[in-house]
Enzyme design. Structure first.
Site, short mmCIF file in Angstrom:
data_model
loop_
_atom_site.label_atom_id
_atom_site.label_comp_id
_atom_site.label_asym_id
_atom_site.label_seq_id
_atom_site.Cartn_x
_atom_site.Cartn_y
_atom_site.Cartn_z
N LEU A 1 6.53 -7.60 4.09
CA LEU A 1 7.94 -7.89 4.38
C LEU A 1 8.77 -7.93 3.09
CD1 LEU A 1 7.04 -10.61 7.03
CD2 LEU A 1 8.16 -8.40 7.50
N PRO A 2 10.11 -7.90 3.22
CA PRO A 2 10.93 -7.80 2.01
C PRO A 2 10.80 -8.97 1.03
CG PRO A 2 12.21 -7.19 3.96
CD PRO A 2 10.91 -7.72 4.46
N THR B 1 5.77 -8.81 -1.95
CA THR B 1 6.00 -9.46 -3.25
C THR B 1 6.97 -10.61 -3.01
OG1 THR B 1 5.76 -7.36 -4.40
CG2 THR B 1 6.83 -9.14 -5.60
N LYS C 1 1.28 -10.47 -10.16
CA LYS C 1 2.22 -9.37 -9.84
C LYS C 1 3.52 -9.51 -10.65
CE LYS C 1 4.67 -6.37 -7.44
NZ LYS C 1 4.50 -4.94 -7.44
N LYS D 1 14.46 -7.31 -8.39
CA LYS D 1 13.92 -8.39 -7.54
C LYS D 1 12.73 -9.06 -8.24
CE LYS D 1 10.94 -9.03 -3.58
NZ LYS D 1 10.17 -8.45 -2.50
P1 NAD Z 1 11.06 -1.96 3.35
O1 NAD Z 1 12.39 -2.61 3.38
O2 NAD Z 1 10.93 -0.49 3.40
O3 NAD Z 1 10.15 -2.54 4.56
C1 NAD Z 1 10.22 -3.87 5.03
C2 NAD Z 1 10.07 -3.79 6.55
O4 NAD Z 1 10.01 -5.11 7.06
C3 NAD Z 1 11.25 -3.10 7.24
O5 NAD Z 1 10.77 -2.02 8.03
C4 NAD Z 1 11.88 -4.21 8.09
O6 NAD Z 1 12.40 -3.73 9.32
C5 NAD Z 1 10.68 -5.12 8.31
N1 NAD Z 1 11.02 -6.48 8.65
C6 NAD Z 1 11.90 -7.32 8.04
N2 NAD Z 1 11.91 -8.53 8.66
C7 NAD Z 1 11.01 -8.43 9.67
C8 NAD Z 1 10.58 -9.34 10.66
N3 NAD Z 1 11.07 -10.57 10.76
N4 NAD Z 1 9.66 -8.92 11.56
C9 NAD Z 1 9.16 -7.66 11.49
N5 NAD Z 1 9.53 -6.75 10.57
C10 NAD Z 1 10.45 -7.14 9.67
O7 NAD Z 1 10.33 -2.55 2.05
P2 NAD Z 1 9.05 -1.94 1.29
O8 NAD Z 1 9.50 -1.01 0.22
O9 NAD Z 1 8.05 -1.49 2.29
O10 NAD Z 1 8.54 -3.26 0.54
C11 NAD Z 1 7.80 -4.28 1.22
C12 NAD Z 1 7.30 -5.28 0.18
O11 NAD Z 1 6.47 -4.59 -0.77
C13 NAD Z 1 8.42 -5.95 -0.63
O12 NAD Z 1 8.07 -7.30 -0.82
C14 NAD Z 1 8.41 -5.16 -1.95
O13 NAD Z 1 8.89 -5.93 -3.03
C15 NAD Z 1 6.95 -4.84 -2.09
N6 NAD Z 1 6.64 -3.65 -2.91
C16 NAD Z 1 7.34 -2.50 -2.74
C17 NAD Z 1 7.03 -1.37 -3.51
C18 NAD Z 1 7.79 -0.09 -3.34
O14 NAD Z 1 7.63 0.81 -4.20
N7 NAD Z 1 8.57 0.08 -2.28
C19 NAD Z 1 6.00 -1.45 -4.46
C20 NAD Z 1 5.27 -2.64 -4.59
C21 NAD Z 1 5.61 -3.74 -3.80
#
Ligand code: NAD
Length: 294
Positions: free
Chosen positions: A65-66, A94, A169, A244
């Site tokens: 999740l975000p 994260t 991390k 972030k």
């Molecule tokens: P994203 O925004 O693409 O995905 C998050 C998903 O969570 C969305 O599809 C959203 O609809 C869903 N969501 C939000 N609230 C929800 C709820 N209550 N119930 C169900 N679904 C819900 O984000 P991402 O890029 O996939 O990143 C996810 C996590 O991974 C974050 O914490 C980010 O910091 C971490 N991260 C991302 C990357 C990257 O390169 N994108 C790399 C390492 C870590």
């Protein structure tokens, strides 16, 4: 084959859930976005109508999740009520160390096992199953988490007790943010001093200034291996996500009374970059701001 709940099927979670399904698990997937649910279905998961339904009857539940507030809310409102005692919760998002510790404590009080397992590696690594997981939690929970995480990653490392995965991390990404800014500065100065950027790369990448930001993720196009710089800073790791992580690191440092002047400076620079409307660019694109480009 185990039944695994997966909540949060975004850029990262979509690929990760697909790899668990490919590994032979029965993946019950939930996201607020219908588009994400449709993609999960096409990737072999079973879409369900709520986070509670994803948790129902699952042996393990992964969240991606975000931010911390989303994780705390999903745990409190859905998982704690629906998961059967003994279920393993793996949060791969994260989030801040404090929330990671609090949800793990609350999970333990409900008879659930929990690990924080944030990842290094971006969307391509999530799709390819080559993420690195840094895991915080008790040894027995780690032992149960390891085979699940292995299906989604190339390295799974036990960092310590609850919250230690998130600590690893944010410390890693603080280092990455600071070395990227420093690498950009060095390239720009080298060029102003009349050095050819490729020549500077050849020297610095085998000298004491070497870092991952220099050798593997060079911020200048046409220099070193192919990187987002060669794609006009599209794709890669968004500057907004780096911001972030730097904010999480600076907050954690303040809570722990640790001095992080370089991390704080990197955070201020990425904030300025994001304020200029460039949060969606790859984080190495900050070289443009440092070079005075609009
Ligand atoms: P994203 O925004 O693409 O995905 C998050 C998903 O969570 C969305 O599809 C959203 O609809 C869903 N969501 C939000 N609230 C929800 C709820 N209550 N119930 C169900 N679904 C819900 O984000 P991402 O890029 O996939 O990143 C996810 C996590 O991974 C974050 O914490 C980010 O910091 C971490 N991260 C991302 C990357 C990257 O390169 N994108 C790399 C390492 C870590």
């Amino acid at each position: 084959m185990a039944r695994i709940g997966f909540i949060g099927l975004g850029n990262m979670g979509g690929g990760m859930a697909a790899n668990l399904a490919k590994g032979g698990h029965d993946v019950r997937a939930f996201d607020l976005s219908q588009d994400a649910l449709d993609k999960a279905k096409a990737a072999g998961c079973l879409p369900v109508e709520s986070a509670s339904a994803a948790a129902d009857g699952a042996e393990a539940i992964v969240t991606m999740l975000p931010a911390g507030k989303h994780v705390a809310q999903v745990y409190e409102d859905s998982l704690f009520g629906a998961a059967t005692p003994g279920t393993l919760l793996l949060d791969c998002s994260t989030i801040d160390v404090d929330t990671a510790k609090k949800v793990a404590e609350a999970a333990a009080a409900k008879g659930l096992a929990a690990v924080d397992a944030p990842v290094s590696g971006g969307i391509a690594a999530a799709a390819a199953g080559t993420l690195t997981f840094m895991v915080g939690g008790p040894a027995d929970a780690f032992a149960r988490a390891e085979p699940i995480l292995t299906l989604m990653g190339k390295a799974v490392i036990h960092a310590g007790s609850s919250g230690a995965g998130q600590a690893a991390k944010i410390c890693n990404n603080m280092l990455l943010g600071a070395t990227m800014v420093a690498t950009c500065e060095a390239f720009l100065l080298a060029r102003k001093l009349g050095l050819d950027p490729q020549t500077f790369f050849d020297i610095s990448s085998v000298s004491s200034g070497q870092s991952w930001s220099m050798t593997s993720y060079c911020p200048l196009p046409g220099v070193g291996p192919e990187t987002p710089a060669d794609r006009d800073y599209q794709g890669g790791f968004a500057a907004g996500l780096m911001l972030k992580d730097l904010k999480l690191a600076v907050q954690a440092a303040s809570d722990a009374n640790a001095s992080v002047p370089m991390g704080a400076e990197a955070m201020a620079l990425y904030q300025a970059f994001a304020n200029g409307g460039r949060a969606g660019l790859d984080f190495s694109g900050i070289i443009r701001m440092l070079n005075g480009e609009q």
